[in-house]
Design a protein around this motif. Sequence first.
Motif, PDB file in Angstrom:
ATOM      1  N   ARG A  10       0.849  -1.188   0.000  1.00 12.52           N
ATOM      2  CA  ARG A  10       0.000   0.000   0.000  1.00 12.52           C
ATOM      3  C   ARG A  10       0.888   1.244   0.000  1.00 12.52           C
ATOM      4  NH1 ARG A  10      -3.626  -2.146   3.849  1.00 12.52           N
ATOM      5  NH2 ARG A  10      -2.247  -1.505   5.528  1.00 12.52           N
ATOM      6  N   ARG A  11       1.304   1.685   1.190  1.00  8.86           N
ATOM      7  CA  ARG A  11       2.182   2.860   1.316  1.00  8.86           C
ATOM      8  C   ARG A  11       3.618   2.408   1.595  1.00  8.86           C
ATOM      9  NH1 ARG A  11      -0.053   6.984   5.584  1.00  8.86           N
ATOM     10  NH2 ARG A  11       1.931   7.945   4.985  1.00  8.86           N
ATOM     11  N   ASP A  12       4.078   1.402   0.880  1.00 12.89           N
ATOM     12  CA  ASP A  12       5.396   0.809   1.146  1.00 12.89           C
ATOM     13  C   ASP A  12       5.983   0.263  -0.149  1.00 12.89           C
ATOM     14  OD1 ASP A  12       3.456  -1.096   0.838  1.00 12.89           O
ATOM     15  OD2 ASP A  12       3.974  -2.268   2.605  1.00 12.89           O
ATOM     16  N   LEU A  13       6.063   1.119  -1.166  1.00 13.51           N
ATOM     17  CA  LEU A  13       6.420   0.670  -2.512  1.00 13.51           C
ATOM     18  C   LEU A  13       7.935   0.594  -2.684  1.00 13.51           C
ATOM     19  CD1 LEU A  13       3.731   2.667  -4.532  1.00 13.51           C
ATOM     20  CD2 LEU A  13       3.539   0.458  -3.354  1.00 13.51           C
ATOM     21  N   ARG A  14       8.527  -0.378  -1.987  1.00 15.23           N
ATOM     22  CA  ARG A  14       9.980  -0.561  -2.031  1.00 15.23           C
ATOM     23  C   ARG A  14      10.310  -1.988  -1.623  1.00 15.23           C
ATOM     24  NH1 ARG A  14       8.685   1.589   2.819  1.00 15.23           N
ATOM     25  NH2 ARG A  14       9.545   0.473   4.627  1.00 15.23           N
ATOM     26  N   ASN A  18      11.419  -3.381   4.172  1.00 13.33           N
ATOM     27  CA  ASN A  18       9.964  -3.509   4.089  1.00 13.33           C
ATOM     28  C   ASN A  18       9.569  -4.689   4.976  1.00 13.33           C
ATOM     29  OD1 ASN A  18       7.313  -4.326   3.299  1.00 13.33           O
ATOM     30  ND2 ASN A  18       7.546  -3.158   1.404  1.00 13.33           N
ATOM     31  N   PRO A  19       9.069  -4.436   6.184  1.00 17.44           N
ATOM     32  CA  PRO A  19       8.845  -5.526   7.142  1.00 17.44           C
ATOM     33  C   PRO A  19       7.936  -6.642   6.633  1.00 17.44           C
ATOM     34  CG  PRO A  19       8.735  -3.414   8.254  1.00 17.44           C
ATOM     35  CD  PRO A  19       8.799  -3.110   6.789  1.00 17.44           C
ATOM     36  N   ALA A  20       6.809  -6.296   6.014  1.00 17.99           N
ATOM     37  CA  ALA A  20       5.891  -7.337   5.544  1.00 17.99           C
ATOM     38  C   ALA A  20       6.568  -8.226   4.508  1.00 17.99           C
ATOM     39  CB  ALA A  20       4.628  -6.703   4.964  1.00 17.99           C
ATOM     40  N   LEU A  21       7.255  -7.620   3.553  1.00 15.09           N
ATOM     41  CA  LEU A  21       7.939  -8.390   2.516  1.00 15.09           C
ATOM     42  C   LEU A  21       9.091  -9.195   3.102  1.00 15.09           C
ATOM     43  CD1 LEU A  21       8.278  -9.058  -0.499  1.00 15.09           C
ATOM     44  CD2 LEU A  21       9.787  -7.062  -0.667  1.00 15.09           C
ATOM     45  N   PRO A 164      16.804  -0.380  10.546  1.00 18.10           N
ATOM     46  CA  PRO A 164      16.318  -0.899   9.257  1.00 18.10           C
ATOM     47  C   PRO A 164      16.602  -2.391   9.120  1.00 18.10           C
ATOM     48  CG  PRO A 164      17.644   1.098   8.961  1.00 18.10           C
ATOM     49  CD  PRO A 164      17.831   0.671  10.375  1.00 18.10           C
ATOM     50  N   LEU A 165      15.725  -3.077   8.402  1.00 15.11           N
ATOM     51  CA  LEU A 165      15.906  -4.491   8.115  1.00 15.11           C
ATOM     52  C   LEU A 165      16.801  -4.682   6.893  1.00 15.11           C
ATOM     53  CD1 LEU A 165      12.176  -5.574   8.489  1.00 15.11           C
ATOM     54  CD2 LEU A 165      14.021  -6.151  10.080  1.00 15.11           C
ATOM     55  N   LYS A 166      17.317  -5.889   6.747  1.00 11.82           N
ATOM     56  CA  LYS A 166      18.125  -6.204   5.576  1.00 11.82           C
ATOM     57  C   LYS A 166      17.230  -6.399   4.349  1.00 11.82           C
ATOM     58  CE  LYS A 166      21.654  -8.584   8.331  1.00 11.82           C
ATOM     59  NZ  LYS A 166      22.319  -9.889   8.582  1.00 11.82           N
ATOM     60  N   LYS A 167      17.861  -6.511   3.199  1.00 14.18           N
ATOM     61  CA  LYS A 167      17.135  -6.798   1.965  1.00 14.18           C
ATOM     62  C   LYS A 167      16.484  -8.171   2.082  1.00 14.18           C
ATOM     63  CE  LYS A 167      17.860  -6.870  -3.059  1.00 14.18           C
ATOM     64  NZ  LYS A 167      18.855  -6.705  -4.145  1.00 14.18           N
TER      65      LYS A 167
END
Length: 297
Positions: A10-14, A18-21, A164-167
């Motif tokens: 939604r508001r996380d176009l990256r 990105n926690p959910a991804l 921040p999380l890793k890739k």
Amino acid sequence: MKRPVIVWFRRDLRINDNPALFHAASAGSPVIPLFVFDTELIRFLPSDGAAFNFQAEALTELAASLKALGGRMVTRRGDVYKVHESLIRETQPAALYYNRDYEPYARDRDLKVGSIYRQRDIEVRTFADVVVHEPQEVLTGRGMPFVVFTPYANAWKKLDHPKPLKKPRPMRSSRLHTGGVLSAGELGRTTSIGEPAVHGGEKEALKLWRRFLRSKIHDYAKNRDIPSVEGTSRLSAYLRFGCISIRRVLDDCIKLQNAATPTAVSSVGKYVDELIWREFYQAVLYHYPRLLNQSYR
């Protein structure tokens, strides 16, 4: 074969932080990255199409980045609830993952979408992402929301800030029907401007941010209010659409403060204050949603 996990963008176009991804990819199940062109939401958004074109650029880049990781973006247009019901029938998912949003429409929508999955015994996992500290984290000593910025900011600064999380790891995706990326014209909107001042996407966001960090942030406190000087980061739209992580921005600021001159430290601190203002407004709207249509007092 494991049932897939739907990651609802939604508001996380990256891709990065990105926690959910990140957590969906780490689960080891097939991942279905989903973006819904929500017709009800579009109806209430401003009529000018510039934001939709920015979003289309960001989604196009996101789809390419997901493909490089083995994922395949799925886009659908329509009633958001019917889209999710259809996708459940189509994919029989194990879970829905998404990053939380705090605006009144989004909160109501997410509650209803979540119930669609839970009624079918499908797991729903949500994550903090849009802000560094969620509205319910920053409260007075009596557990009440702040309504004045300075005490809110003081409380905010005392909290431990998430890193921040890793890739995300490489992933697998099912081949599903996708509606493609829709621009302003395809959504029935026109733009009132010619060449846009900014272009959507994570790469563009990171380029602007690195340029700002190298020099402009050192004079931010002095130049930010001078219209003839390009003294700001120009990240507003990128933060709004989640093309860059707010945790990444804050973490870079903290690192710079630890290594900068006293003048630069002051300017970086002023920039961090502006990030806190952004979170303060979202917190106030979260706790007092009536402010969308009326004044506080």
